[in-house]
Structures are given as structure tokens and as C-alpha cells.
Design a protein around this motif. Structure first.
Motif, short mmCIF file in Angstrom:
data_model
loop_
_atom_site.label_atom_id
_atom_site.label_comp_id
_atom_site.label_asym_id
_atom_site.label_seq_id
_atom_site.Cartn_x
_atom_site.Cartn_y
_atom_site.Cartn_z
N LYS A 31 3.31 -6.25 -16.25
CA LYS A 31 2.69 -4.94 -16.11
C LYS A 31 3.65 -3.76 -16.18
N GLY A 32 4.96 -4.03 -16.13
CA GLY A 32 5.94 -2.95 -16.19
C GLY A 32 5.94 -2.07 -14.96
N LEU A 56 17.83 -1.91 -12.39
CA LEU A 56 17.42 -2.80 -11.31
C LEU A 56 17.64 -4.23 -11.76
N ILE A 57 18.42 -4.97 -10.99
CA ILE A 57 18.74 -6.35 -11.30
C ILE A 57 17.95 -7.20 -10.32
N PHE A 58 17.08 -8.06 -10.84
CA PHE A 58 16.12 -8.79 -10.01
C PHE A 58 16.57 -10.21 -9.71
N SER A 59 16.31 -10.63 -8.47
CA SER A 59 16.62 -11.98 -8.04
C SER A 59 15.60 -12.41 -6.99
N VAL A 60 15.10 -13.63 -7.14
CA VAL A 60 14.21 -14.21 -6.14
C VAL A 60 15.09 -14.79 -5.04
N GLN A 61 14.77 -14.44 -3.80
CA GLN A 61 15.54 -14.93 -2.66
C GLN A 61 15.62 -16.44 -2.67
N GLY A 62 16.83 -16.95 -2.49
CA GLY A 62 17.04 -18.39 -2.42
C GLY A 62 17.09 -19.10 -3.75
N SER A 63 16.93 -18.38 -4.86
CA SER A 63 16.89 -19.02 -6.17
C SER A 63 18.29 -19.33 -6.71
N GLY A 64 19.29 -18.58 -6.29
CA GLY A 64 20.64 -18.76 -6.83
C GLY A 64 20.80 -18.21 -8.23
N HIS A 65 19.80 -17.43 -8.68
CA HIS A 65 19.81 -16.86 -10.03
C HIS A 65 19.37 -15.39 -10.01
N GLN A 67 16.90 -13.04 -12.31
CA GLN A 67 15.79 -13.30 -13.23
C GLN A 67 15.72 -12.28 -14.36
N GLY A 68 16.60 -11.29 -14.37
CA GLY A 68 16.63 -10.31 -15.43
C GLY A 68 16.90 -8.93 -14.87
N PHE A 69 16.88 -7.94 -15.77
CA PHE A 69 17.09 -6.57 -15.32
C PHE A 69 16.23 -5.60 -16.10
N ALA A 70 15.98 -4.47 -15.44
CA ALA A 70 15.09 -3.45 -16.00
C ALA A 70 15.65 -2.07 -15.68
N ARG A 71 15.14 -1.09 -16.40
CA ARG A 71 15.48 0.31 -16.14
C ARG A 71 14.34 0.92 -15.35
N MET A 72 14.69 1.69 -14.35
CA MET A 72 13.68 2.40 -13.57
C MET A 72 13.09 3.49 -14.46
N GLY A 73 11.76 3.47 -14.65
CA GLY A 73 11.12 4.36 -15.61
C GLY A 73 10.40 5.55 -15.01
N PHE A 93 6.12 2.07 -9.03
CA PHE A 93 6.83 2.86 -10.03
C PHE A 93 7.00 2.01 -11.29
N LYS A 94 7.26 2.70 -12.39
CA LYS A 94 7.39 2.03 -13.68
C LYS A 94 8.78 1.44 -13.82
N VAL A 95 8.83 0.27 -14.45
CA VAL A 95 10.09 -0.34 -14.84
C VAL A 95 9.97 -0.78 -16.29
N GLU A 96 11.07 -0.68 -17.01
CA GLU A 96 11.12 -1.10 -18.40
C GLU A 96 12.08 -2.28 -18.48
#
Length: 122
Positions: A31-32, A56-65, A67-73, A93-96
Motif C-alpha cells: 500500500k505504500g 527508513l530501513i525496515f526489520s522485523v524484530q527477532g528476524s536477524g534480517h 527486509q528492505g528500505f524506503a523513502r519517507m514520502g 504516512f506515505k513511503v516509497e
């Protein structure tokens, strides 16, 4: 502060966004949009208004990874989303999304955060 257009001579800001589950990341990628806790909103809105870009650099807690990154839009508004279905989230808020990929933390262990006692970025 409504326009995400670059502002001259202002640094780029980076934030690690921790998610409690992968479903929230999937919703964001589809959904962005993103939503965070009210305690984070002031920092993110300030960075959006004062910086040329906010990543914004995304990570799921406990995943050790990551998951990607986005720009705050967009700045964070008052409108809330039912997509996450959890109390405690603030406005949407929007993310790209720029990159959607699982990257193990070990690939970023050479990166140190000077604002967090030079700890590894993860």
C-alpha cells in the motif's frame, strides 16, 4: 513541510524501523504506507521537514534480517489506518519502497552507529 522535494544543504537522515511482524512490512510494501508509535512521530516529522531525504530501513524484530528500505514520502498525518489493527499506532504516512529484500544483519556488521555508542547497525 508537505512537499517531499529535496531541501538544499540539509543532511539525509536514516532510521531503522522495527516491526513486530512480517505482515506489517507486507502491508507497507503493498500500500505504500507506514504507521509508527506516537513517540516516534515527532522525530520522523522533524527529520522529514528539515532533511533533504529520509530513508527508513525496515526489520522485523527477532528476524536477524533487514527486509528492505524506503523513502519517507510525506509527513505523518492524523489519519489512522485499520490495516495494522493494533492499538498504539499513530498516524499514517506515505513511503516509497526502493528495495524489498531480506539482508542478514551480518552483511551490515561493518556499519557502526556513532549516535549509539558505535554499536553495529541492526
Amino acid at each position: 513541510c508537505k512537499s517531499p522535494s529535496p531541501r538544499q544543504n540539509v543532511p539525509v537522515r536514516y532510521f531503522i524501523m522495527k516491526s513486530s511482524n512480517l505482515q506489517n512490512i507486507d502491508i507497507s510494501q503493498e500500500k505504500g504506507i507506514w504507521s509508527t508509535t506516537p513517540s516516534n512521530e515527532r522525530k520522523l516529522n522533524g527529520a522529514f521537514c528539515e532533511s533533504s531525504l529520509v530513508y527508513l530501513i525496515f526489520s522485523v524484530q527477532g528476524s536477524g534480517h533487514f527486509q528492505g528500505f524506503a523513502r519517507m514520502g510525506s509527513a505523518i498525518g492524523c489519519e489512522k489506518s485499520q490495516d495494522w489493527g493494533s492499538a498504539g499506532f499513530g498516524g499514517v504516512f506515505k513511503v516509497e519502497w526502493i528495495r524489498k529484500e531480506n539482508v542478514p544483519f551480518q552483511f551490515a556488521h561493518h556499519l557502526l552507529n556513532p549516535w549509539n555508542d558505535n554499536k553495529k547497525v541492526q
